[in-house]
Design an enzyme around this catalytic site. Structure first.
Site, mmCIF file in Angstrom:
data_model
loop_
_atom_site.group_PDB
_atom_site.id
_atom_site.type_symbol
_atom_site.label_atom_id
_atom_site.label_comp_id
_atom_site.label_asym_id
_atom_site.label_seq_id
_atom_site.Cartn_x
_atom_site.Cartn_y
_atom_site.Cartn_z
ATOM 1 N N GLN A 110 -32.855 19.450 -50.059
ATOM 2 C CA GLN A 110 -31.782 18.783 -49.943
ATOM 3 C C GLN A 110 -31.870 17.396 -49.636
ATOM 4 O O GLN A 110 -33.100 17.071 -49.242
ATOM 5 C CB GLN A 110 -30.902 19.580 -48.723
ATOM 6 C CG GLN A 110 -31.585 19.882 -47.486
ATOM 7 C CD GLN A 110 -30.739 20.603 -46.554
ATOM 8 O OE1 GLN A 110 -30.356 20.237 -45.386
ATOM 9 N NE2 GLN A 110 -30.572 21.978 -46.976
ATOM 10 N N HIS A 112 -29.068 13.991 -47.422
ATOM 11 C CA HIS A 112 -28.323 13.492 -46.763
ATOM 12 C C HIS A 112 -27.827 12.427 -46.901
ATOM 13 O O HIS A 112 -28.562 11.419 -47.181
ATOM 14 C CB HIS A 112 -28.406 13.916 -45.240
ATOM 15 C CG HIS A 112 -28.929 15.275 -44.914
ATOM 16 N ND1 HIS A 112 -28.280 16.307 -45.217
ATOM 17 C CD2 HIS A 112 -29.899 15.425 -44.254
ATOM 18 C CE1 HIS A 112 -28.853 17.406 -44.675
ATOM 19 N NE2 HIS A 112 -30.039 17.006 -43.856
ATOM 20 N N GLU A 147 -31.630 13.871 -39.042
ATOM 21 C CA GLU A 147 -32.125 15.069 -38.319
ATOM 22 C C GLU A 147 -33.621 14.709 -37.924
ATOM 23 O O GLU A 147 -34.192 13.955 -38.578
ATOM 24 C CB GLU A 147 -31.731 16.067 -38.832
ATOM 25 C CG GLU A 147 -32.387 16.203 -40.191
ATOM 26 C CD GLU A 147 -32.225 17.499 -41.104
ATOM 27 O OE1 GLU A 147 -30.730 17.743 -41.108
ATOM 28 O OE2 GLU A 147 -32.745 18.182 -41.578
ATOM 29 N N ARG A 288 -27.650 19.271 -52.291
ATOM 30 C CA ARG A 288 -28.843 20.244 -52.713
ATOM 31 C C ARG A 288 -29.402 19.942 -53.822
ATOM 32 O O ARG A 288 -28.273 19.310 -54.802
ATOM 33 C CB ARG A 288 -28.231 21.516 -52.557
ATOM 34 C CG ARG A 288 -28.091 21.874 -51.163
ATOM 35 C CD ARG A 288 -27.420 23.655 -51.039
ATOM 36 N NE ARG A 288 -27.127 23.987 -49.629
ATOM 37 C CZ ARG A 288 -26.001 23.699 -49.164
ATOM 38 N NH1 ARG A 288 -25.088 23.237 -49.657
ATOM 39 N NH2 ARG A 288 -25.666 24.167 -47.840
#
Length: 404
Positions: A110, A112, A147, A288
């Site tokens: 994935q 972001h 993250e 994804r």
């Protein structure tokens, strides 16, 4: 401060043993993938606190308050819980989510979006009337999702594109004829064009032909072992998935306990195996690009991905005179650090102008009047005085100092 009651999410890729082992509980036999700590509306932590000194409608008796979702507690007094600066910067919500993440098998591959892309994408899908829970909906909110994952055990993952020539070497070694066009593209094109064209070709290929190619590649990875072994393991969990080949374009990373990875916007990645502490901006925006039965929005993905070879950028904590070891990241929504506490040492002073979540991962730590054992956590409102003692490891999640 308040002790947190947290939800464990049973995603299929989760380990059945890692989180129970940390908590000292018996495995249930079901996957326990993530334990969420924070105020995400999908699974907010709960705290036992009366809503106000005069409100006793939510108590079971005069001395025992019922549990309230942290989302409700913050909504009732945003500035009191988060601090005025945090509310001014991020609105009346906790801007980060802390997790224990336990991967027993590979997660989806994935990427972001950045903040501008998230806002544009969310506004576009809202204008087109796509239901927020539609399977083909890409943007669940208008926020980005940087993250950080910090390993508690040896932790395997994929992070960022490796050099096209390295990916070509890995594919060529498999001896699979149908991979030759990808190998030639990776060797002949400039870096960005090579990565873009090969990923596009992989994700748009005929599914039946791709399944055959992946099966041949997986068998070759199994036979060769060594550097190809991770891809054989990925293929075992996702037979026929084009993401197996996409994974070969990325850097394979092995973290040791205490090491971390930061995943910024546009960086393709996947977690493969291990237990870690993860912190992220409070968002659900994920595009994804393989290793999943879920919708893959190829045109939007190609707009979001940064097609450039990068080093994985393993982070190690930077010590400070206070004993706090910080993981430095270029984001405002969160900051993660840890303390290694020793019996008899001076208390660690943790008071901050921002809200905090404190998580014990080893030993026994006393925070204020609360004792924490591994896997237990507390929420500390902004500016509340707090210090920690004991013998163990304590992770501290809060808002970055420059953002408050």
């Amino acid at each position: 401060m308040d002790r947190l009651s947290n939800t464990v999410r049973p995603y299929a890729w989760g380990s059945t043993t890692a989180i129970p082992a940390l908590l000292g509980t018996a495995p249930t036999g079901e996957p326990q993938a993530e334990m969420w700590m924070g105020a995400h509306p999908g699974a907010p932590s709960r705290i036992a606190r009366p809503q106000s000194a005069t409100d006793t409608t939510h108590t079971t008796d005069a001395t025992t308050p019922a549990e309230h979702p942290l989302t409700d507690v913050i909504a009732a007094d945003p500035e009191g819980e988060l601090g005025a600066a945090t509310v001014a910067r991020f609105g009346p919500r906790l801007p980060f989510l802390l997790k224990l993440l336990a991967a027993g098998s590979p997660l989806s591959l994935q990427v972001h979006p950045d903040l501008d892309q998230a806002r544009e994408g969310y506004a576009d899908e809202e204008a087109r009337g796509i239901p927020i829970d539609a399977p083909h909906r890409t943007y669940k909110d208008a926020n980005h999702k940087p993250e950080l994952i910090c390993a508690l055990t040896p932790f395997d993952g994929l992070c960022g594109f490796r050099r096209p020539t390295e990916a070509a070497d890995a594919m060529e070694a498999l001896g699979v004829d149908s991979l030759k066009p990808y190998v030639d593209l990776l060797r002949a094109q400039p870096e960005e064009a090579a990565l873009r064209e090969v990923l596009t070709a992989i994700l748009t290929a005929d599914p039946a032909e791709m399944a055959d190619t992946v099966a041949e590649a997986a068998a070759a990875c199994e036979r060769l072992g060594g550097a190809h072994a991770p891809y054989a393991r990925i293929a075992h969990n996702y037979p026929g998935d084009p993401g197996v080949l996409a994974a070969m374009l990325l850097n394979y990373v092995q973290l040791q306990p205490g090491e971390a990875l930061f995943l910024g916007a546009g960086v393709p990645h996947a977690y493969l195996d291990g237990l870690g502490v993860e912190i992220m901006a409070n968002s659900d925006n994920v595009l994804r690009c393989g290793l999943t039965p879920k919708h893959i929005d190829v045109p939007e993905l190609l707009r979001i991905v940064r097609f450039e070879a990068t080093e994985p950028g393993v982070l190690r904590p930077e010590a400070s005179p206070s004993g706090e070891e910080r993981y430095e990241t270029p984001v405002d929504e969160f900051a993660l650090s840890r303390y290694t506490l020793a019996s008899g040492a001076a208390p660690a002073e943790l008071t901050a102008p921002t809200p905090q979540i404190l998580l014990c991962t080893a030993g026994t730590v006393r925070v204020g009047e609360l004792d924490l054992t591994p896997g237990q956590s507390v929420y500390v409102p902004a500016a509340e005085a707090v210090e920690a003692t004991g013998s163990g490891t304590l992770f501290r999640a809060t808002v970055a100092a420059g953002a408050a």
